[in-house]
Scaffold this motif. Structure first.
Motif, PDB file in Angstrom:
ATOM      1  N   ARG A 227       0.871  -1.020  -0.050  1.00  0.00           N
ATOM      2  CA  ARG A 227       0.026   0.023  -0.064  1.00  0.00           C
ATOM      3  C   ARG A 227       0.858   1.133  -0.025  1.00  0.00           C
ATOM      4  N   ILE A 228       1.939   1.104   0.730  1.00  0.00           N
ATOM      5  CA  ILE A 228       2.877   2.483   0.693  1.00  0.00           C
ATOM      6  C   ILE A 228       3.546   2.550  -0.767  1.00  0.00           C
ATOM      7  N   ILE A 229       3.798   1.500  -1.451  1.00  0.00           N
ATOM      8  CA  ILE A 229       4.272   1.463  -2.667  1.00  0.00           C
ATOM      9  C   ILE A 229       3.671   2.191  -3.605  1.00  0.00           C
ATOM     10  N   GLY A 230       2.025   1.555  -3.630  1.00  0.00           N
ATOM     11  CA  GLY A 230       1.064   2.231  -4.605  1.00  0.00           C
ATOM     12  C   GLY A 230       1.137   1.502  -5.805  1.00  0.00           C
ATOM     13  N   ARG A 231       0.054   1.768  -6.646  1.00  0.00           N
ATOM     14  CA  ARG A 231       0.202   1.266  -7.894  1.00  0.00           C
ATOM     15  C   ARG A 231       1.353   1.815  -8.949  1.00  0.00           C
ATOM     16  N   GLU A 232       2.007   0.880  -9.352  1.00  0.00           N
ATOM     17  CA  GLU A 232       3.107   1.327 -10.192  1.00  0.00           C
ATOM     18  C   GLU A 232       4.046   2.287  -9.401  1.00  0.00           C
ATOM     19  N   GLY A 233       4.029   2.306  -8.107  1.00  0.00           N
ATOM     20  CA  GLY A 233       5.005   2.976  -7.338  1.00  0.00           C
ATOM     21  C   GLY A 233       4.831   4.572  -7.181  1.00  0.00           C
ATOM     22  N   ARG A 234       3.381   4.981  -7.423  1.00  0.00           N
ATOM     23  CA  ARG A 234       3.096   6.319  -7.509  1.00  0.00           C
ATOM     24  C   ARG A 234       3.032   6.844  -6.133  1.00  0.00           C
ATOM     25  N   ASN A 235       2.659   6.074  -5.067  1.00  0.00           N
ATOM     26  CA  ASN A 235       2.877   6.715  -3.726  1.00  0.00           C
ATOM     27  C   ASN A 235       4.075   6.702  -3.160  1.00  0.00           C
ATOM     28  N   ILE A 236       4.915   5.724  -3.378  1.00  0.00           N
ATOM     29  CA  ILE A 236       6.461   5.923  -2.597  1.00  0.00           C
ATOM     30  C   ILE A 236       7.099   7.221  -3.400  1.00  0.00           C
ATOM     31  N   ARG A 237       6.766   7.341  -4.815  1.00  0.00           N
ATOM     32  CA  ARG A 237       7.324   8.505  -5.583  1.00  0.00           C
ATOM     33  C   ARG A 237       6.853   9.728  -4.983  1.00  0.00           C
ATOM     34  N   ALA A 238       5.442   9.793  -4.786  1.00  0.00           N
ATOM     35  CA  ALA A 238       4.969  11.058  -4.134  1.00  0.00           C
ATOM     36  C   ALA A 238       5.471  11.410  -2.870  1.00  0.00           C
ATOM     37  N   LEU A 239       5.544  10.299  -2.147  1.00  0.00           N
ATOM     38  CA  LEU A 239       6.313  10.587  -0.598  1.00  0.00           C
ATOM     39  C   LEU A 239       7.635  10.916  -0.738  1.00  0.00           C
ATOM     40  N   GLU A 240       8.545  10.359  -1.732  1.00  0.00           N
ATOM     41  CA  GLU A 240       9.813  10.761  -1.878  1.00  0.00           C
ATOM     42  C   GLU A 240      10.105  12.034  -2.243  1.00  0.00           C
ATOM     43  N   ALA A 241       9.265  12.448  -3.202  1.00  0.00           N
ATOM     44  CA  ALA A 241       9.326  13.896  -3.975  1.00  0.00           C
ATOM     45  C   ALA A 241       8.823  14.916  -2.692  1.00  0.00           C
ATOM     46  N   ALA A 242       7.872  14.444  -1.812  1.00  0.00           N
ATOM     47  CA  ALA A 242       7.409  15.515  -0.757  1.00  0.00           C
ATOM     48  C   ALA A 242       8.419  15.781   0.325  1.00  0.00           C
ATOM     49  N   THR A 243       8.831  14.596   0.601  1.00  0.00           N
ATOM     50  CA  THR A 243      10.003  14.792   1.718  1.00  0.00           C
ATOM     51  C   THR A 243      11.196  14.838   1.685  1.00  0.00           C
ATOM     52  N   GLY A 244      11.847  14.364   0.491  1.00  0.00           N
ATOM     53  CA  GLY A 244      13.408  14.429   0.148  1.00  0.00           C
ATOM     54  C   GLY A 244      13.993  13.085   0.685  1.00  0.00           C
ATOM     55  N   VAL A 245      13.213  12.113   1.154  1.00  0.00           N
ATOM     56  CA  VAL A 245      13.889  11.081   1.778  1.00  0.00           C
ATOM     57  C   VAL A 245      13.547   9.624   0.831  1.00  0.00           C
ATOM     58  N   GLU A 246      14.757   8.958   0.801  1.00  0.00           N
ATOM     59  CA  GLU A 246      14.882   7.777   0.157  1.00  0.00           C
ATOM     60  C   GLU A 246      14.254   6.654   0.981  1.00  0.00           C
ATOM     61  N   ILE A 247      13.221   6.318   0.549  1.00  0.00           N
ATOM     62  CA  ILE A 247      12.164   5.037   1.027  1.00  0.00           C
ATOM     63  C   ILE A 247      12.809   3.645   0.627  1.00  0.00           C
ATOM     64  N   ILE A 248      13.405   3.044   1.424  1.00  0.00           N
ATOM     65  CA  ILE A 248      14.036   1.546   0.945  1.00  0.00           C
ATOM     66  C   ILE A 248      12.804   0.507   1.484  1.00  0.00           C
ATOM     67  N   VAL A 249      12.071  -0.154   0.469  1.00  0.00           N
ATOM     68  CA  VAL A 249      11.294  -1.181   0.937  1.00  0.00           C
ATOM     69  C   VAL A 249      12.075  -2.509   0.131  1.00  0.00           C
ATOM     70  N   ASP A 250      12.743  -3.092   1.151  1.00  0.00           N
ATOM     71  CA  ASP A 250      13.133  -4.397   0.716  1.00  0.00           C
ATOM     72  C   ASP A 250      12.589  -5.610   1.684  1.00  0.00           C
ATOM     73  N   ASP A 251      13.466  -6.651   1.646  1.00  0.00           N
ATOM     74  CA  ASP A 251      12.790  -7.818   2.249  1.00  0.00           C
ATOM     75  C   ASP A 251      12.939  -7.991   3.740  1.00  0.00           C
ATOM     76  N   THR A 252      13.569  -6.718   4.313  1.00  0.00           N
ATOM     77  CA  THR A 252      13.497  -7.005   5.814  1.00  0.00           C
ATOM     78  C   THR A 252      12.199  -6.931   6.472  1.00  0.00           C
ATOM     79  N   PRO A 253      11.635  -8.005   7.235  1.00  0.00           N
ATOM     80  CA  PRO A 253      10.659  -8.293   7.951  1.00  0.00           C
ATOM     81  C   PRO A 253       9.948  -7.106   8.575  1.00  0.00           C
ATOM     82  N   GLU A 254       9.016  -6.685   8.324  1.00  0.00           N
ATOM     83  CA  GLU A 254       8.008  -5.608   9.009  1.00  0.00           C
ATOM     84  C   GLU A 254       8.856  -4.504   9.446  1.00  0.00           C
ATOM     85  N   ALA A 255       9.495  -4.017   8.391  1.00  0.00           N
ATOM     86  CA  ALA A 255      10.429  -2.647   8.320  1.00  0.00           C
ATOM     87  C   ALA A 255      10.531  -2.101   7.136  1.00  0.00           C
TER      88      ALA A 255
END
Length: 523
Positions: A227-255
């Motif tokens: 849900r954070i990544i969103g369809r075709e990554g639109r949510n995570i791109r919007a969040l990175e563009a708004a905050t200037g923070v790189e959001i790393i979503v990997d295989d780390t469980p629950e983090a």
């Protein structure tokens, strides 16, 4: 017979009617005559009564007019008497003033004569004093000539010999005193200085705080990642563009990893993510709304941190803008050392050391807290942070001793008070203790800031964010100022400028983001 009887009766009736009518006419005429007589008599009586009443009214009005005339005459006479009395009083007052003025003129003339006499007397005395001074000068010259004759030396030579002898004697005594003082200082200064420094450091117990460049955001389940990544990554791109923070979503469980060199950006991203996940509504418009709201919350928290710090340290009367800058220190670091903790530590060290030396501890604590305030202003002009901090303190009416201590703690300006070297020493003590600073982190953060500022210098650039540990630079431009062709050209120019002006490991990816938004409101 019967007809004659009827005619006789009819005749009798007619005669009776005629007699009755005659009697009525005669009675009416008599009544009219009597009534007319009565009316005339009454009219004559009414006229006489009216004439009598009019005479009474006329006499009454004449009497009233006489009384009014007498009253007006009395009032006029009284007013005239009052005016005459007032004129007499004014005349008496003017006469008295004239007499007083004449007396004052006479007194002034008398005093003028006395002053003239005193002046003449002083002139005579001055002439006598001048004659006596001339006589004294003549006698003094005679004595000097006699002394010169007896000693065989002139007055100038004797004066020079006396001065030389006194100078040599004074130098000898001064050197003796200086040697004694220096010897005593050598014996006690080193020991006393070590005692004060050790005691000061021991009395200030601070924890070692080193800021990291990543923040771990914990989530309840891995479903939220999608849900954070969103369809075709639109949510995570919007969040990175708004905050200037790189959001790393990997295989780390629950983090989820939030990576940025600026702690303020990471905190805004963390709080915004927390609110979005709690609310459940995650889409680009909602993300921008939550980020803006979170930024306002962070500003309020910065002010609150500044107020709480000032209260904890007992520093009062600070300007609201300085309190806000103190709060911003929480999100700044100096060589990896948290700037707010460093400033609190320097403030406490300075207060203790000033108390040991008999100086004002409150003023020292104030200067210690504000000594690095030049590292956190919003505009960050091209000035050393000590000079910038001094200018900020002067702008908000801090005391000259505090301003000088701030500006001189790195020797940019001359120290003018004993407070300045104390701040300099305590700043060095706080930064030099083991584990306080990391030079590598500071140089890394400076490189990322320089990278962002380099791209921000181009026209049309609105925001710049260095992400992925400085391996990618995202440049957000205004769609009304930069075309698609200009965006590609801008990306190339920034990459060439980075190659020519900066030193960095590996390679840096430059991404220019240009988007067009059409917004309307249904009312």
């Amino acid at each position: 017979m019967m007809i004659s009887t009827i005619i006789g009766a009819f005749s009798i009736a007619i005669i009776s009617v005629i007699v009755a009518a005659s009697a009525l006419f005669v009675g009416g005429f008599i009544s009219y005559f009597i009534w007319d007589k009565a009316l005339k008599a009454k009219s004559i009586r009414i006229v006489k009564d009216a004439e009598a009443e009019a005479e009474v009214i006329r006499k009454d009005k004449i009497l009233q007019a006489k009384e009014k005339f007498l009253q007006l005459k009395t009032e006029h006479e009284q007013e005239m008497n009052e005016r005459s009395s007032k004129l007499v009083q004014d005349e008496n007052r003017f006469r008295q003033k004239d007499i007083a003025l004449s007396q004052r003129i006479e007194e002034t003339q008398r005093k003028k004569k006395e002053v003239e006499a005193i002046r003449e007397n002083l002139q005579v005395q001055i002439e006598l004093v001048d004659k006596r001074n001339e006589e004294l000068d003549r006698l003094h010259k005679q004595q000097i000539e006699q002394l010169e004759t007896i000693s065989g030396l002139s007055a100038e030579e004797a004066k020079e010999q006396l001065i030389e002898s006194l100078k040599a004697e004074s130098k000898t005594e001064a050197m003796s005193q200086i040697n004694e003082i220096m010897e005593e200082a050598r014996m006690t200064a080193n020991k006393e200085a070590k005692r004060i420094v050790v005691q000061t450091v021991q009395r200030v117990a601070t924890e070692t705080a080193v800021e990291n460049s990543v923040t771990v955001f914990n989530i309840d389940s891995d479903e939220i990642k999608g849900r954070i990544i969103g369809r075709e990554g639109r949510n995570i791109r919007a969040l990175e563009a708004a905050t200037g923070v790189e959001i790393i979503v990997d295989d780390t469980p629950e983090a989820i990893i939030l990576s940025a060199f600026d702690p303020v950006r990471r905190e805004i991203a963390r709080l915004a993510l927390h609110q979005l996940v709690t609310d459940g509504r995650i889409h680009p418009a909602r993300i921008e709304e939550v980020v803006l709201k979170t930024q306002k919350q962070i500003e309020e928290e910065i002010v609150e941190v500044g107020k709480r710090t000032a209260i904890d340290l007992g520093v009062h009367g600070l300007h609201p803008e300085i309190i806000r800058l103190i709060g911003k220190m929480k999100y700044r670091s100096s060589y990896g050392q948290n700037l707010l903790q460093h400033s609190r530590e320097v403030a406490n060290l300075s207060a203790i050391m000033a108390s040991e030396l008999g100086l004002n501890p409150k003023l020292a604590k104030r200067a210690g807290l504000l000594h690095d305030i030049g590292k956190v202003p919003d505009d960050e002009p091209e000035l050393p942070h000590a000079i910038l901090g001094m200018k900020i303190a002067e702008k908000y009416k801090e005391k000259p001793e505090v301003c000088n201590a701030i500006g001189a703690h790195h020797d940019e300006i001359e120290m003018t008070s004993l407070l300045s070297p104390i701040i300099q020493v305590c700043d060095a003590i706080s930064g030099a203790r083991p584990g306080a600073r990391r030079e590598v982190v500071e140089s890394y953060i400076k490189r990322l800031k320089d990278l962002e500022e380099l791209a921000l210098s181009y026209p049309g650039v609105m925001k710049t964010y260095a992400i992925q540990a400085g391996r990618e630079l995202r440049v957000i431009v205004g769609s009304d100022k930069v075309t698609d062709a200009d965006a590609e050209k801008l990306s190339f120019e920034i990459s060439q400028k980075i190659q020519n002006e900066m030193t960095y490991p590996g390679q840096i990816k430059i991404t220019v983001i240009r988007e067009t938004r059409s917004i309307n409101y249904a009312k």
